[in-house]
Design a protein around this motif. Structure first.
Motif, PDB file in Angstrom:
ATOM      1  N   ILE A 249      31.517  48.628  34.035  1.00 50.14           N
ATOM      2  CA  ILE A 249      30.302  49.430  34.163  1.00 50.14           C
ATOM      3  C   ILE A 249      29.847  49.567  35.615  1.00 50.14           C
ATOM      4  O   ILE A 249      28.902  50.290  35.898  1.00 50.14           O
ATOM      5  N   ALA A 250      30.528  48.891  36.539  1.00 50.00           N
ATOM      6  CA  ALA A 250      30.220  49.069  37.959  1.00 50.00           C
ATOM      7  C   ALA A 250      31.357  48.497  38.785  1.00 50.00           C
ATOM      8  O   ALA A 250      32.047  47.558  38.358  1.00 50.00           O
ATOM      9  N   ALA A 251      31.556  49.103  39.950  1.00 53.01           N
ATOM     10  CA  ALA A 251      32.483  48.548  40.937  1.00 53.01           C
ATOM     11  C   ALA A 251      31.650  48.216  42.168  1.00 53.01           C
ATOM     12  O   ALA A 251      30.712  48.933  42.497  1.00 53.01           O
ATOM     13  N   HIS A 252      31.997  47.110  42.819  1.00 55.35           N
ATOM     14  CA  HIS A 252      31.205  46.660  43.961  1.00 55.35           C
ATOM     15  C   HIS A 252      32.079  46.520  45.192  1.00 55.35           C
ATOM     16  O   HIS A 252      33.267  46.243  45.082  1.00 55.35           O
ATOM     17  N   GLY A 253      31.474  46.679  46.344  1.00 55.85           N
ATOM     18  CA  GLY A 253      32.202  46.503  47.595  1.00 55.85           C
ATOM     19  C   GLY A 253      31.531  47.332  48.665  1.00 55.85           C
ATOM     20  O   GLY A 253      30.727  48.223  48.359  1.00 55.85           O
ATOM     21  N   THR A 254      31.831  47.045  49.911  1.00 57.61           N
ATOM     22  CA  THR A 254      31.232  47.841  50.974  1.00 57.61           C
ATOM     23  C   THR A 254      32.188  48.942  51.408  1.00 57.61           C
ATOM     24  O   THR A 254      31.877  50.117  51.286  1.00 57.61           O
ATOM     25  N   ASP A 255      33.358  48.569  51.902  1.00 52.43           N
ATOM     26  CA  ASP A 255      34.298  49.606  52.323  1.00 52.43           C
ATOM     27  C   ASP A 255      35.318  49.932  51.249  1.00 52.43           C
ATOM     28  O   ASP A 255      35.951  50.978  51.283  1.00 52.43           O
ATOM     29  N   ARG A 256      35.517  48.983  50.365  1.00 53.81           N
ATOM     30  CA  ARG A 256      36.398  49.241  49.227  1.00 53.81           C
ATOM     31  C   ARG A 256      36.037  48.282  48.111  1.00 53.81           C
ATOM     32  O   ARG A 256      35.160  47.437  48.271  1.00 53.81           O
ATOM     33  N   VAL A 257      36.715  48.443  46.991  1.00 50.57           N
ATOM     34  CA  VAL A 257      36.380  47.617  45.835  1.00 50.57           C
ATOM     35  C   VAL A 257      36.654  46.145  46.118  1.00 50.57           C
ATOM     36  O   VAL A 257      37.731  45.797  46.611  1.00 50.57           O
ATOM     37  N   GLU A 258      35.653  45.301  45.852  1.00 45.80           N
ATOM     38  CA  GLU A 258      35.860  43.861  45.963  1.00 45.80           C
ATOM     39  C   GLU A 258      35.707  43.182  44.609  1.00 45.80           C
ATOM     40  O   GLU A 258      36.267  42.118  44.380  1.00 45.80           O
ATOM     41  N   ALA A 259      34.945  43.799  43.739  1.00 43.00           N
ATOM     42  CA  ALA A 259      34.718  43.211  42.418  1.00 43.00           C
ATOM     43  C   ALA A 259      34.276  44.299  41.446  1.00 43.00           C
ATOM     44  O   ALA A 259      33.855  45.384  41.872  1.00 43.00           O
ATOM     45  N   VAL A 260      34.393  44.004  40.169  1.00 36.79           N
ATOM     46  CA  VAL A 260      33.863  44.919  39.162  1.00 36.79           C
ATOM     47  C   VAL A 260      32.976  44.141  38.205  1.00 36.79           C
ATOM     48  O   VAL A 260      33.126  42.921  38.066  1.00 36.79           O
ATOM     49  N   THR A 261      32.052  44.851  37.561  1.00 34.11           N
ATOM     50  CA  THR A 261      31.297  44.252  36.474  1.00 34.11           C
ATOM     51  C   THR A 261      31.841  44.790  35.160  1.00 34.11           C
ATOM     52  O   THR A 261      31.930  46.006  34.975  1.00 34.11           O
ATOM     53  N   VAL A 262      32.205  43.865  34.305  1.00 34.47           N
ATOM     54  CA  VAL A 262      32.678  44.222  32.972  1.00 34.47           C
ATOM     55  C   VAL A 262      31.606  43.780  31.987  1.00 34.47           C
ATOM     56  O   VAL A 262      31.011  42.723  32.164  1.00 34.47           O
ATOM     57  N   ALA A 263      31.314  44.606  31.009  1.00 36.22           N
ATOM     58  CA  ALA A 263      30.310  44.219  30.014  1.00 36.22           C
ATOM     59  C   ALA A 263      30.807  44.592  28.620  1.00 36.22           C
ATOM     60  O   ALA A 263      31.658  45.470  28.463  1.00 36.22           O
TER      61      ALA A 263
END
Ligand SMILES: Cc1cc2nc3c(=O)[nH]c(=O)nc-3n(C[C@H](O)[C@H](O)[C@H](O)COP(=O)(O)OP(=O)(O)OC[C@H]3O[C@@H](n4cnc5c(N)ncnc54)[C@H](O)[C@@H]3O)c2cc1C
Ligand SMILES: Cc1cc2nc3c(=O)[nH]c(=O)nc-3n(C[C@H](O)[C@H](O)[C@H](O)COP(=O)(O)OP(=O)(O)OC[C@H]3O[C@@H](n4cnc5c(N)ncnc54)[C@H](O)[C@@H]3O)c2cc1C
Lengths: 505, 394
Positions: A249-263
């Motif tokens: 439901i979300a991808a996190h990171g500043t310049d590229r993906v570092e983590a995702v939220t799975v729900a």
């Protein structure tokens, strides 16, 4: 009898062989550099790999089809051939070959050459019959962070893996919906990525309803059942968690993906609060279904079903006499269905009939594939609740950078507007991809989507508005359009960042 | 409350009428068989031109409209606030060039006649033209600069006028198609029948764009509005290199002829979004929407004559619509002289975006018996130039 086939994927290749077998002369057009389509993507011949047959189901069948067509003087294969427009012509063309049936009322406009080169040559065809086999690309729903580098469509990730032997990341999360998530995981594993998990938004109950009532059809009809089992095997060997009822439901990171939220998501794909889980990853591959490439069939005047596929009869003929369709544009059925439909389409386009003995097996197999698409839709189809994971900053349209908050606000301000007005007031869908990525999303958000008659932002009341109508099917330079005048200087490339790449041009 | 008005059509003309009537205190219902702003008003460009009109009634209407737009643009922005997308009103000016030796004289003469009619039409040297448009093909024979040519984004403008009408009490009902007229014993139109039932009204304003002919027939009166197809090409975004509306002098020939055959002229302009719009063709092919590559090729070739650098520009989209065309080349504005209760606001051909505001003002003035800013007689349905077409058998 002159048959033109657009698309050299499984369906187009099978159509070409069958049309040749029935005596037609064939021109096979595809925009890509190599035949094979989405499924048989592979390294270019200059860089052959011993592993193709391992990466590809049916690789031998592909090479045999390709070799037969290349060796056949009656089949012209034109790669790098972009069909950019289909014109409808009611006037029958003069000087036809001995056509036993009315000619297809179309003119096919093609540009041949590298798309970013300067010297594409124009060609025009007025075939007796036209077979459209333009396939589908996978569809991705937006979520916060989906525009970060490191977010890919599953199709793009698979294309890299198959065509370039490059994994899109080291620690990869795969998410979305549909049985095709599994082969993507397998391809990534084969290129050395670590797949942290496959998250299928649909729930077991849905899968049972969709898949399990008739598993024998899958196993019996084709190798599909066996193939799926193979993928599950891969999963077990590599200990890839496969979870249903979950979504990124979300991808996190500043310049590229570092983590995702799975729900966890409920049956309607609405995230369940409190179930969020953060997973560190450097790439995420998402696919929520398929979008058939309908611009050419629409341009040719073919009737499109309410579920957005080309309507065909048992000869694979569309509502326009002489225009046939096969493969993913007539229903999502996988490679084996595409082959069978292509064979029937090619045979019938060349003047044959679906009852002919040469195509008896194909005709029989076709009936077993019927309903496959409906079952995939029943099991994995997009459910309305997904919009709950959007936030105001999530880009609805990446090309034109339209955030969901602004989109919703404009919808509220202009209360009651339709698709065309929403596009032109928000600019969603007006960018370089021409709504290929966001079109379905925009339609669903404003309530025009097939499964969303109620509950969209606006009430469309059954208007057949569609983002699939694109009379210019792919960009043409003004100089090419004017006719042979070469460009004097290149224009600046597209301004927004193409981080989620499509598997296709 | 003065009267109940039904406006048929939620394009820009219907929207402007709805707003003007609602502002003057009438109770207004707008009906459209489709979503608002999804007909012709969403399928053209948003040029507000004085440059393409020769002296006469249409020019006077255009000049009147040009005088209204800045005020209305400001009012809409003020009234609707920052949440509403801007209508992108911009007085960017037009540059008309002749590309052939024979084309120069007629263009300069035309400009002189416009000057006599009060248009700011400045003949400029080639060097001055290139200062205004550095990327223009220097190989031109004459150029005229029109500082008063302006533009809006037509769909946003339509939606903004509708939103304002709504704020003044208008009721906008999408997806309701008008199917016929309600009449009293005297034959006066007292409303419309629709797919959603009868809608009674003191007056019916027909603003159904190119479909006005068809709807007028349903209401029982002949109106010779015909569709005239036009297509536009859109490039991908590119650095800003076209600064005015630039078009070749051929345009005059195309707007003023009634040949069904394909005619094109190139009008090139940049949009706020960074794309370049290249228009447009004029064809009388009925409501036939099928792509015609020959028309696109001709538009492209003409645009390249103006701006050779565009040869490398990528065309990502083509769209088009049907201009509401009148056989005597003037819009029809005012009360129908045959049937009481029926009013017309149609037939603006390729200028309906620009002329919408002025059309609404003329109608309101006639309806309320106020003095109008310009003489409305040339646009009335009973004008002499239209009479032969009203008599034709349908
Ligand atoms: C991520 C992913 C995973 C999949 N995994 C599996 C799997 O494991 N098993 C399975 O059975 N199936 C799988 N599929 C589905 C499979 O790829 C398709 O069923 C199959 O490729 C469909 O064949 P097709 O011939 O209809 O279309 P495609 O293979 O998509 O071929 C269409 C061709 O048409 C060309 N084309 C399109 N438009 C134009 C144009 N305007 N001008 C010129 N050329 C054009 C394209 O370049 C392309 O080569 C997967 C698909 C995806 C996206
Ligand atoms: C390619 C092109 C370029 C153009 N460029 C310009 C330009 O630069 N500047 C300019 O000023 N003009 C331009 N125009 C012309 C301009 O777009 C039109 O004159 C204007 O949009 C007409 O507006 P309208 O409101 O009369 O019609 P429309 O916008 O067509 O609205 C009519 C409405 O009536 C509705 N309707 C039809 N039948 C019924 C029914 N039975 N019941 C209820 N509703 C019905 C329709 O759904 C439609 O929404 C261009 C046109 C084209 C095609």
């Amino acid at each position: 009898m002159k048959v033109v086939i657009v698309g050299a994927g499984p369906a187009g290749l099978a159509a070409a062989l069958a049309a040749r077998a029935h005596g037609a002369s064939v021109t096979l057009l595809d925009a890509a550099d190599e035949p094979g389509g989405q499924y048989w993507r592979h390294l270019p011949p200059e860089r052959p790999s011993a592993n193709e047959r391992i990466l590809h189901h049916g690789w031998q069948r592909f090479t045999a089809m390709r070799r037969a067509l290349e060796a056949d003087a009656g089949c012209e294969i034109v790669m790098g051939a972009q069909v950019w427009a289909i014109e409808r012509s009611d006037a029958p063309a003069q000087a036809r070959t001995e056509a036993p049936m009315p000619a297809a009322p179309v003119v096919v406009h093609v540009l041949v050459g590298p798309p970013d080169g300067t010297g594409r040559a124009g060609r025009t065809f007025r075939p007796d019959a036209l077979v459209l086999a333009t396939g589908a690309h996978d569809r991705t729903l937006p979520f916060p962070g989906w525009d970060l580098p490191g977010v890919f469509t599953a199709g793009a990730a698979q294309a890299f893996a198959k065509g370039e032997r490059v994994a899109v990341g080291q620690r990869v999360v795969i998410a979305g919906a549909g049985p095709f998530l599994l082969p993507v995981a397998a391809s990534l594993v084969a290129t050395g990525a670590r797949v942290l998990g496959v998250f299928e938004a649909s729930r077991i109950a849905g899968l049972v309803r969709g898949w399990l009532p008739k598993p024998w059809q899958l196993i019996g009809a084709a190798k599909k059942g066996g193939e799926l089992a193979g993928y599950v095997g891969t999963h077990l060997r590599h200990r890839i968690p496969y979870a249903t009822g979950r979504a990124v439901i979300a991808a996190h990171g500043t310049d590229r993906v570092e983590a995702v939220t799975v729900a966890r998501v409920d049956a309607n794909w609405r995230p369940v609060p409190g179930t969020e889980q953060r997973i560190a990853a450097d790439a995420v591959c998402v696919s929520h279904g398929f979008t058939p490439r309908l611009e050419l069939p629409i341009a040719a005047g073919c009737a499109i079903s309410s579920s957005r596929f080309v309507e065909v009869d048992e000869a694979q003929q569309s509502s326009v006499a002489g225009v046939y369709a096969a493969g993913e544009i007539t229903g999502i059925g996988g490679v084996d269905a595409a082959l069978v439909e292509g064979e029937l389409a090619g045979h019938c386009a060349a003047g044959g009939s679906p009852g002919d003995p040469e195509v008896r097996r194909a005709a029989k197999a076709r009936t077993t594939f019927t309903g496959f698409a409906a079952r995939i839709e029943a099991a994995h189809g997009i459910r309305r609740g997904w919009t709950a994971w959007l936030d105001d900053d999530t880009l609805v349209c990446r090309c034109e950078e339209v955030p969901y908050g602004r989109f919703r606000e404009t919808a509220a301000q202009t209360c009651g507007s339709g698709l065309r007005s929403m596009k032109l007031t928000t600019r969603a869908g007006l960018g370089i991809c021409q709504g290929r990525v966001c079109g379905g999303t925009v339609e669903e958000l404003i309530g025009g989507g097939p499964e969303t008659a109620a509950g969209g932002l606006l009430d469309q009341r059954g208007v057949a508005a569609t983002t699939d109508r694109r009379p210019i099917a792919s960009p043409v330079r003004l100089g090419e359009l004017a006719g042979g005048i070469g460009p004097t200087e290149p224009t600046e490339p597209h301004l927004s960042k193409p981080t989620v790449q499509k598997g296709h041009q | 409350m003065i009267s109940d008005i039904v406006v048929v059509g939620a394009g820009i003309v219907g929207a402007a009428c709805a707003r003007a009537f609602a502002q003057s205190g009438c109770r207004v219902v707008v009906l459209d068989r489709d979503a608002p702003a999804s007909g012709t008003s969403a399928k053209g460009e948003g040029n507000l031109l004085v440059s393409d009109k020769g002296p006469g009634a249409e020019l006077r209407l255009a000049q009147y409209a040009a005088s209204l737009w800045p005020g209305v643009a400001a009012e809409l922005a003020e009234e609707l606030g920052a949440e509403f997308p801007a209508i992108e009103y911009e007085r960017k000016g037009g540059l008309v060039v002749a590309t052939t030796g024979e084309g120069a004289r007629p263009l300069l003469d035309f400009a002189a006649s416009q000057r006599d009619a009060g248009v700011d039409a400045r003949a400029v040297s080639i060097a001055e033209a290139l200062e205004l448009e550095p990327h223009l093909n220097p190989d031109m024979t004459a150029a005229v600069h029109y500082p008063d040519d302006a533009q809006v984004q037509p769909v946003i403008a339509t939606e903004a006028l509708l939103a304002s009408a709504r704020n003044h009490g208008a009721d906008i009902r999408p997806f309701v198609a008008v199917t016929g007229a309600l009449r009293d014993a005297t034959g006066r139109i007292t409303g419309v029948s629709t797919t959603a039932g009868a809608v009674p009204a003191g007056a019916v304003i027909l603003a159904a764009g190119p479909w006005s002919g068809e709807v007028s027939a349903m209401l029982g009166e002949r109106l010779p509005v015909r569709p005239r197809r036009g297509n536009v090409l859109v490039t991908t975004r590119m650095p800003h290199r076209v600064f005015h509306k630039v078009y070749d002098g051929d345009y005059f020939g195309a707007t003023q002829s009634s040949d069904a055959a394909l005619q094109t002229s190139s009008v090139v302009e940049s949009t706020a979004a960074g794309t370049v719009l290249i228009g447009s063709s004029r064809e009388q092919v009925g409501f036939d929407e099928r792509l015609r590559v020959a028309a696109l090729r001709e538009i492209a070739a003409k645009a390249l004559r103006l701006f050779p650098f565009l040869a490398g520009a990528s065309i990502m989209r083509s769209y088009g619509g049907f201009r509401p065309f009148m056989p005597d080349h003037l819009p029809v504005i005012g009360a129908d002289h045959r049937t009481a209760g029926l009013w017309h606001a149609s037939g603006h051909e390729g200028a309906g975006i620009g002329l919408s505001l002025a059309t609404a003002e003329l109608l309101v003035a006639e309806f309320l018996g106020r003095a109008a800013a310009i003489d409305a007689a040339p646009f009335r349905p009973d004008r002499a130039s239209l009479a032969p077409y009203l008599d034709e058998v349908a």
